[in-house]
Design a protein around this motif. Structure first.
Motif, short mmCIF file in Angstrom:
data_model
loop_
_atom_site.label_atom_id
_atom_site.label_comp_id
_atom_site.label_asym_id
_atom_site.label_seq_id
_atom_site.Cartn_x
_atom_site.Cartn_y
_atom_site.Cartn_z
N CYS A 1 -26.21 69.00 -13.10
CA CYS A 1 -27.18 69.67 -13.95
C CYS A 1 -28.41 70.00 -13.12
CB CYS A 1 -27.54 68.83 -15.17
SG CYS A 1 -28.54 67.38 -14.86
N ALA A 2 -29.12 71.03 -13.53
CA ALA A 2 -30.30 71.48 -12.80
C ALA A 2 -31.34 71.96 -13.80
CB ALA A 2 -29.93 72.61 -11.83
N LEU A 3 -32.59 71.63 -13.53
CA LEU A 3 -33.68 72.01 -14.41
C LEU A 3 -34.57 73.06 -13.75
CD1 LEU A 3 -34.85 68.52 -15.73
CD2 LEU A 3 -33.15 70.06 -16.69
N GLY A 4 -35.01 74.02 -14.56
CA GLY A 4 -35.92 75.05 -14.08
C GLY A 4 -37.19 75.06 -14.91
N GLY A 5 -38.30 75.40 -14.26
CA GLY A 5 -39.58 75.41 -14.95
C GLY A 5 -40.02 76.80 -15.36
N TYR A 6 -41.22 76.89 -15.91
CA TYR A 6 -41.79 78.17 -16.33
C TYR A 6 -42.35 78.90 -15.11
CZ TYR A 6 -41.55 76.06 -20.93
OH TYR A 6 -41.11 75.46 -22.08
N ASN A 7 -42.14 80.18 -15.06
CA ASN A 7 -42.72 81.03 -14.02
C ASN A 7 -42.34 80.60 -12.61
OD1 ASN A 7 -44.16 82.57 -15.99
ND2 ASN A 7 -45.63 80.89 -16.11
N THR A 8 -41.17 80.03 -12.46
CA THR A 8 -40.67 79.67 -11.14
C THR A 8 -39.16 79.79 -11.13
OG1 THR A 8 -40.48 77.95 -9.46
CG2 THR A 8 -40.60 77.21 -11.75
N ASP A 9 -38.63 80.13 -9.98
CA ASP A 9 -37.18 80.20 -9.84
C ASP A 9 -36.62 78.94 -9.17
OD1 ASP A 9 -37.90 83.53 -9.13
OD2 ASP A 9 -36.77 82.87 -10.89
N LYS A 10 -37.48 77.99 -8.88
CA LYS A 10 -37.01 76.76 -8.24
C LYS A 10 -36.19 75.95 -9.24
CE LYS A 10 -40.96 76.00 -5.21
NZ LYS A 10 -42.01 75.03 -4.82
N LEU A 11 -35.11 75.35 -8.75
CA LEU A 11 -34.29 74.47 -9.56
C LEU A 11 -34.29 73.08 -8.95
CD1 LEU A 11 -31.00 76.37 -10.52
CD2 LEU A 11 -32.90 75.75 -12.00
N ILE A 12 -34.36 72.06 -9.80
CA ILE A 12 -34.23 70.67 -9.35
C ILE A 12 -32.89 70.17 -9.86
CG2 ILE A 12 -35.19 68.36 -9.45
CD1 ILE A 12 -37.87 69.64 -10.13
N PHE A 13 -32.09 69.63 -8.97
CA PHE A 13 -30.73 69.20 -9.31
C PHE A 13 -30.62 67.70 -9.52
CE2 PHE A 13 -27.80 72.76 -8.87
CZ PHE A 13 -28.62 73.72 -8.31
N GLY A 14 -29.71 67.32 -10.41
CA GLY A 14 -29.31 65.92 -10.54
C GLY A 14 -28.30 65.58 -9.46
N THR A 15 -27.90 64.33 -9.41
CA THR A 15 -26.99 63.87 -8.36
C THR A 15 -25.53 64.21 -8.65
OG1 THR A 15 -26.92 61.71 -9.41
CG2 THR A 15 -28.44 61.97 -7.58
N GLY A 16 -25.24 64.58 -9.89
CA GLY A 16 -23.89 64.99 -10.24
C GLY A 16 -23.04 63.84 -10.74
N THR A 17 -22.05 64.19 -11.57
CA THR A 17 -21.07 63.24 -12.06
C THR A 17 -19.68 63.77 -11.71
OG1 THR A 17 -22.44 62.53 -13.92
CG2 THR A 17 -20.07 62.10 -14.08
N ARG A 18 -18.86 62.88 -11.12
CA ARG A 18 -17.50 63.30 -10.78
C ARG A 18 -16.59 63.07 -11.96
NH1 ARG A 18 -12.96 61.44 -7.62
NH2 ARG A 18 -13.79 59.34 -7.57
N LEU A 19 -15.87 64.09 -12.34
CA LEU A 19 -14.91 64.01 -13.45
C LEU A 19 -13.49 64.05 -12.89
CD1 LEU A 19 -14.15 64.19 -16.50
CD2 LEU A 19 -14.27 66.68 -16.24
N GLN A 20 -12.67 63.09 -13.34
CA GLN A 20 -11.25 63.07 -12.98
C GLN A 20 -10.45 63.17 -14.27
OE1 GLN A 20 -10.20 63.41 -9.73
NE2 GLN A 20 -9.80 61.32 -9.08
N VAL A 21 -9.61 64.18 -14.38
CA VAL A 21 -8.75 64.35 -15.54
C VAL A 21 -7.32 64.04 -15.12
CG1 VAL A 21 -7.95 65.89 -17.36
CG2 VAL A 21 -10.28 66.12 -16.46
N PHE A 22 -6.73 63.04 -15.75
CA PHE A 22 -5.38 62.61 -15.38
C PHE A 22 -4.36 63.19 -16.34
CE2 PHE A 22 -6.38 59.76 -12.02
CZ PHE A 22 -7.66 59.28 -12.30
N PRO A 23 -3.19 63.58 -15.79
CA PRO A 23 -2.13 64.15 -16.65
C PRO A 23 -1.62 63.10 -17.63
CG PRO A 23 -1.67 64.55 -14.33
CD PRO A 23 -2.82 63.60 -14.38
#
Lengths: 114, 112
Positions: free
Chosen positions: B90-112
């Motif tokens: 996920c990434a957050l953006g502010g007002y009047n800026t194009d900069k994005l701050i990212f989270g560290t991420g979550t790994r998803l594993q889908v098993f059959p």
């Protein structure tokens, strides 16, 4: 349509050496970015450029310099590489002008500093 | 300082179930929030954007909610498939800026 192209894809440096990571986009985007990605740290913004001729520091700018050569190209330079700069570097671009548009990323440049 | 938190542990689910990933933030009032997918050895790819005045956004099997009171976004993948296995940022953006701050991420594993 190539999108965002980064070179080189892999690089090994010795401490103290310098190098430049190149990035080019063919989408006529205004904004360009350099991020680094480390395990457990996520993507961290190094530098950002809102338009040709302008650059702005991100969260982790120390040890780096950037140059927005023209609208297409945004390079990242390490003047004296340190082991702490071992990372995967991503260049990205977006339409910009606070449009909250999506970022388009390159495939990454994997840098190891020994 | 601004902080974005995503579950650092991998989320493992069975094919066909709904995957729900969480993004929490503090010390920030974002104008919008974005979700990206990242496959191993590749750059992130944009999935969805939701603005601060929107509660929910959908795209095919994907749904994002945004609660600015709780300072939280939830990302749902319904009828998950093994091909959905990846890291989601996920990434957050502010007002009047194009900069994005990212989270560290979550790994998803889908098993059959």
């Amino acid at each position: 349509n190539a999108g965002v192209t980064q070179t080189p894809k892999f690089q090994v440096l010795k401490t103290g050496q310098s190098m430049t990571l190149q990035c080019a986009q063919d989408m006529n985007h205004n904004s360009m970015y350099w991020y680094r990605q480390d395990p457990g740290m996520g993507l961290r913004l190094i530098y950002y450029s809102a338009s040709e001729g302008t650059t702005d520091k991100g969260e982790v700018p120390n040890g780096y310099n950037v140059s927005r050569l023209n609208k297409r190209e945004f390079s990242l330079r390490l003047e004296s590489a340190a082991p702490s700069q071992t990372s995967v570097y991503f260049c990205a671009s977006s339409e910009g002008s606070s449009g909250s548009g999506e970022l388009f990323f390159g495939e990454g440049s994997r840098l190891t500093v020994l | 300082s601004q902080k974005i938190e995503q579950n650092s542990e991998a989320l493992n689910i069975q094919e066909g179930k709904t995957a729900t990933l969480t993004c929490n933030y503090t010390n920030y009032s974002p104008a919008y929030l974005q979700w990206y997918r990242q496959d191993p050895g590749r750059g992130p790819v944009f999935l969805l954007l939701i603005r601060e005045n929107e509660k929910e956004k959908r795209k095919e099997r994907l749904k994002v909610t945004f609660d600015t009171t709780l300072k939280q976004s939830l990302f749902h993948i319904t009828a998950s498939q093994p091909a959905d296995s990846a890291t989601y940022l996920c990434a957050l953006g502010g007002y009047n800026t194009d900069k994005l701050i990212f989270g560290t991420g979550t790994r998803l594993q889908v098993f059959p």
